[in-house]
Motif scaffolding. Structure first.
Motif, PDB file in Angstrom:
ATOM      1  N   ASN A  96      -2.689 -13.355   6.244  1.00  0.00           N
ATOM      2  CA  ASN A  96      -3.310 -14.269   5.292  1.00  0.00           C
ATOM      3  C   ASN A  96      -2.638 -14.197   3.923  1.00  0.00           C
ATOM      4  O   ASN A  96      -2.490 -15.212   3.238  1.00  0.00           O
ATOM      5  CB  ASN A  96      -4.801 -13.959   5.152  1.00  0.00           C
ATOM      6  N   TYR A  97      -2.233 -12.971   3.548  1.00  0.00           N
ATOM      7  CA  TYR A  97      -1.537 -12.828   2.264  1.00  0.00           C
ATOM      8  C   TYR A  97      -0.138 -13.429   2.343  1.00  0.00           C
ATOM      9  O   TYR A  97       0.343 -14.021   1.374  1.00  0.00           O
ATOM     10  CB  TYR A  97      -1.461 -11.348   1.879  1.00  0.00           C
ATOM     11  N   ILE A  98       0.513 -13.292   3.493  1.00  0.00           N
ATOM     12  CA  ILE A  98       1.820 -13.920   3.680  1.00  0.00           C
ATOM     13  C   ILE A  98       1.714 -15.427   3.463  1.00  0.00           C
ATOM     14  O   ILE A  98       2.529 -16.038   2.744  1.00  0.00           O
ATOM     15  CB  ILE A  98       2.371 -13.625   5.087  1.00  0.00           C
ATOM     16  N   ASN A  99       0.706 -16.046   4.057  1.00  0.00           N
ATOM     17  CA  ASN A  99       0.523 -17.486   3.890  1.00  0.00           C
ATOM     18  C   ASN A  99       0.247 -17.863   2.448  1.00  0.00           C
ATOM     19  O   ASN A  99       0.775 -18.855   1.931  1.00  0.00           O
ATOM     20  CB  ASN A  99      -0.627 -17.970   4.781  1.00  0.00           C
ATOM     21  N   ALA A 100      -0.571 -17.048   1.762  1.00  0.00           N
ATOM     22  CA  ALA A 100      -0.902 -17.343   0.365  1.00  0.00           C
ATOM     23  C   ALA A 100       0.340 -17.261  -0.525  1.00  0.00           C
ATOM     24  O   ALA A 100       0.544 -18.109  -1.400  1.00  0.00           O
ATOM     25  CB  ALA A 100      -1.970 -16.374  -0.125  1.00  0.00           C
ATOM     26  N   VAL A 101       1.182 -16.238  -0.315  1.00  0.00           N
ATOM     27  CA  VAL A 101       2.385 -16.074  -1.128  1.00  0.00           C
ATOM     28  C   VAL A 101       3.375 -17.196  -0.882  1.00  0.00           C
ATOM     29  O   VAL A 101       3.922 -17.794  -1.821  1.00  0.00           O
ATOM     30  CB  VAL A 101       3.040 -14.700  -0.844  1.00  0.00           C
ATOM     31  N   THR A 102       3.635 -17.518   0.372  1.00  0.00           N
ATOM     32  CA  THR A 102       4.618 -18.566   0.692  1.00  0.00           C
ATOM     33  C   THR A 102       4.136 -19.943   0.240  1.00  0.00           C
ATOM     34  O   THR A 102       4.940 -20.781  -0.170  1.00  0.00           O
ATOM     35  CB  THR A 102       4.922 -18.581   2.198  1.00  0.00           C
ATOM     36  N   ASN A 103       2.843 -20.179   0.280  1.00  0.00           N
ATOM     37  CA  ASN A 103       2.309 -21.464  -0.188  1.00  0.00           C
ATOM     38  C   ASN A 103       2.477 -21.636  -1.694  1.00  0.00           C
ATOM     39  O   ASN A 103       2.497 -22.768  -2.200  1.00  0.00           O
ATOM     40  CB  ASN A 103       0.828 -21.595   0.189  1.00  0.00           C
ATOM     41  N   GLN A 104       2.578 -20.519  -2.415  1.00  0.00           N
ATOM     42  CA  GLN A 104       2.775 -20.566  -3.860  1.00  0.00           C
ATOM     43  C   GLN A 104       4.257 -20.494  -4.241  1.00  0.00           C
ATOM     44  O   GLN A 104       4.591 -20.351  -5.415  1.00  0.00           O
ATOM     45  CB  GLN A 104       2.028 -19.410  -4.529  1.00  0.00           C
ATOM     46  N   GLY A 105       5.137 -20.583  -3.266  1.00  0.00           N
ATOM     47  CA  GLY A 105       6.568 -20.569  -3.545  1.00  0.00           C
ATOM     48  C   GLY A 105       7.204 -19.200  -3.513  1.00  0.00           C
ATOM     49  O   GLY A 105       8.390 -19.051  -3.824  1.00  0.00           O
ATOM     50  N   GLY A 106       6.440 -18.172  -3.147  1.00  0.00           N
ATOM     51  CA  GLY A 106       6.988 -16.829  -3.051  1.00  0.00           C
ATOM     52  C   GLY A 106       7.666 -16.594  -1.718  1.00  0.00           C
ATOM     53  O   GLY A 106       7.695 -17.470  -0.842  1.00  0.00           O
ATOM     54  N   GLU A 107       8.223 -15.386  -1.549  1.00  0.00           N
ATOM     55  CA  GLU A 107       8.892 -15.033  -0.300  1.00  0.00           C
ATOM     56  C   GLU A 107       8.812 -13.535  -0.093  1.00  0.00           C
ATOM     57  O   GLU A 107       8.418 -12.779  -0.995  1.00  0.00           O
ATOM     58  CB  GLU A 107      10.353 -15.488  -0.324  1.00  0.00           C
ATOM     59  N   PHE A 108       9.219 -13.106   1.086  1.00  0.00           N
ATOM     60  CA  PHE A 108       9.218 -11.689   1.427  1.00  0.00           C
ATOM     61  C   PHE A 108      10.654 -11.236   1.640  1.00  0.00           C
ATOM     62  O   PHE A 108      11.437 -11.903   2.317  1.00  0.00           O
ATOM     63  CB  PHE A 108       8.351 -11.430   2.656  1.00  0.00           C
ATOM     64  N   ALA A 109      11.007 -10.112   1.011  1.00  0.00           N
ATOM     65  CA  ALA A 109      12.393  -9.659   1.019  1.00  0.00           C
ATOM     66  C   ALA A 109      12.837  -9.283   2.423  1.00  0.00           C
ATOM     67  O   ALA A 109      12.129  -8.574   3.140  1.00  0.00           O
ATOM     68  CB  ALA A 109      12.551  -8.466   0.080  1.00  0.00           C
ATOM     69  N   GLU A 110      14.020  -9.753   2.789  1.00  0.00           N
ATOM     70  CA  GLU A 110      14.610  -9.360   4.066  1.00  0.00           C
ATOM     71  C   GLU A 110      15.296  -7.996   3.957  1.00  0.00           C
ATOM     72  O   GLU A 110      15.353  -7.240   4.924  1.00  0.00           O
ATOM     73  CB  GLU A 110      15.618 -10.415   4.519  1.00  0.00           C
ATOM     74  N   ASP A 111      15.797  -7.684   2.757  1.00  0.00           N
ATOM     75  CA  ASP A 111      16.492  -6.413   2.530  1.00  0.00           C
ATOM     76  C   ASP A 111      15.537  -5.431   1.861  1.00  0.00           C
ATOM     77  O   ASP A 111      15.323  -5.483   0.648  1.00  0.00           O
ATOM     78  CB  ASP A 111      17.724  -6.652   1.656  1.00  0.00           C
ATOM     79  N   LEU A 112      14.969  -4.535   2.637  1.00  0.00           N
ATOM     80  CA  LEU A 112      14.035  -3.542   2.092  1.00  0.00           C
ATOM     81  C   LEU A 112      14.751  -2.299   1.574  1.00  0.00           C
ATOM     82  O   LEU A 112      14.106  -1.361   1.106  1.00  0.00           O
ATOM     83  CB  LEU A 112      13.009  -3.156   3.161  1.00  0.00           C
ATOM     84  N   GLY A 113      16.079  -2.305   1.637  1.00  0.00           N
ATOM     85  CA  GLY A 113      16.881  -1.212   1.085  1.00  0.00           C
ATOM     86  C   GLY A 113      17.797  -1.703  -0.025  1.00  0.00           C
ATOM     87  O   GLY A 113      18.852  -1.111  -0.263  1.00  0.00           O
ATOM     88  N   GLU A 114      17.393  -2.730  -0.709  1.00  0.00           N
ATOM     89  CA  GLU A 114      18.216  -3.380  -1.722  1.00  0.00           C
ATOM     90  C   GLU A 114      18.500  -2.472  -2.922  1.00  0.00           C
ATOM     91  O   GLU A 114      17.667  -1.650  -3.314  1.00  0.00           O
ATOM     92  CB  GLU A 114      17.507  -4.649  -2.202  1.00  0.00           C
TER      93      GLU A 114
END
Length: 230
Positions: free
Chosen positions: A146-164
């Protein structure tokens, strides 16, 4: 206006260097310590975690230093039925200016060091500092759908590189509490410091939303002056 203020600050510092450097041996100070981190991220419920550091500083004057700082610790937080843990590494180069650089001290630093009382020495060694460095992420997170949907709907994203690895700006406020008198300056000091680190992206927790992540690090450590003449 900011550039003018910065130029004036640098100019005053340069003019005062000569007044406190007499009989000063310009030692290299090494130190280590530990403390607690405070994360300021999208998952805003803070979980304070442990971190430790090591550093080395070159004293240009008794009250101005440039140095290297290395740090390892954990950042953590939770919220929205989600959580993260970042076992990070960080390093930076920084400069610090102490109050004593702007006080009226004797031209002969040895005389000041031997005569000044403890309170005066502590006040003189209160400092502010800033630097530039890098943070290496090691993120593990669990994100509620549900939080994933809320973030993406607001134009956010989730990092693919977790070792950046990314650029950071550390800001410091603290005090060196010197002890042990020598003719050329104290050999030891207790350090109390708060470092507030600004990031240039929004990826300390793996969630890229509206604002860049930040974190704080409160620490207690000890310093030792190398090559300090007796």
């Amino acid at each position: 206006m900011t550039k003018k203020i910065l130029g004036l600050f640098i100019g005053v510092s340069c003019l005062t260097i000569g007044t406190v450097s007499a009989q000063f041996s310009r030692p290299i100070s090494v130190g280590a310590g530990a403390g607690a981190t405070i994360s300021l991220t999208d998952l805003a419920n803070v979980e304070s975690k442990f971190a430790f550091y090591g550093e080395a500083d070159y004293l240009i004057t008794p009250f101005i230093s440039v140095g290297l700082h290395g740090e390892k610790g954990t950042l953590a937080g939770n919220g929205y039925n989600s959580d993260f843990k970042n076992r990070y590494f960080a390093g930076n180069i920084n400069g610090k200016v102490r109050v004593g650089q702007f006080l009226t001290h004797k031209d002969n630093y040895s005389y000041y060091n031997l005569q000044a009382n403890t309170l005066s020495k502590i006040i003189s060694n209160i400092y502010v500092g800033a630097g530039a460095g890098l943070v290496k992420n090691r993120i593990k997170n669990q994100i509620d759908p549900n939080y994933i949907n809320a973030v993406t709907n607001q134009g956010g994203e989730f990092a693919e590189d977790l070792g950046e690895i990314h650029f950071v700006i550390p800001l410091n406020l603290g005090v060196d509490i010197p002890f042990g008198r020598t003719l050329y300056g104290p050999q030891w000091a207790i350090n109390v410091n708060y470092q507030h680190t600004l990031t240039t992206n929004d990826n300390l927790d793996g969630i890229k939303n509206k604002s860049n992540d930040q974190y704080g690090f409160v620490s207690l450590g000890v310093k030792y002056a190398l090559f300090n003449r007796k």
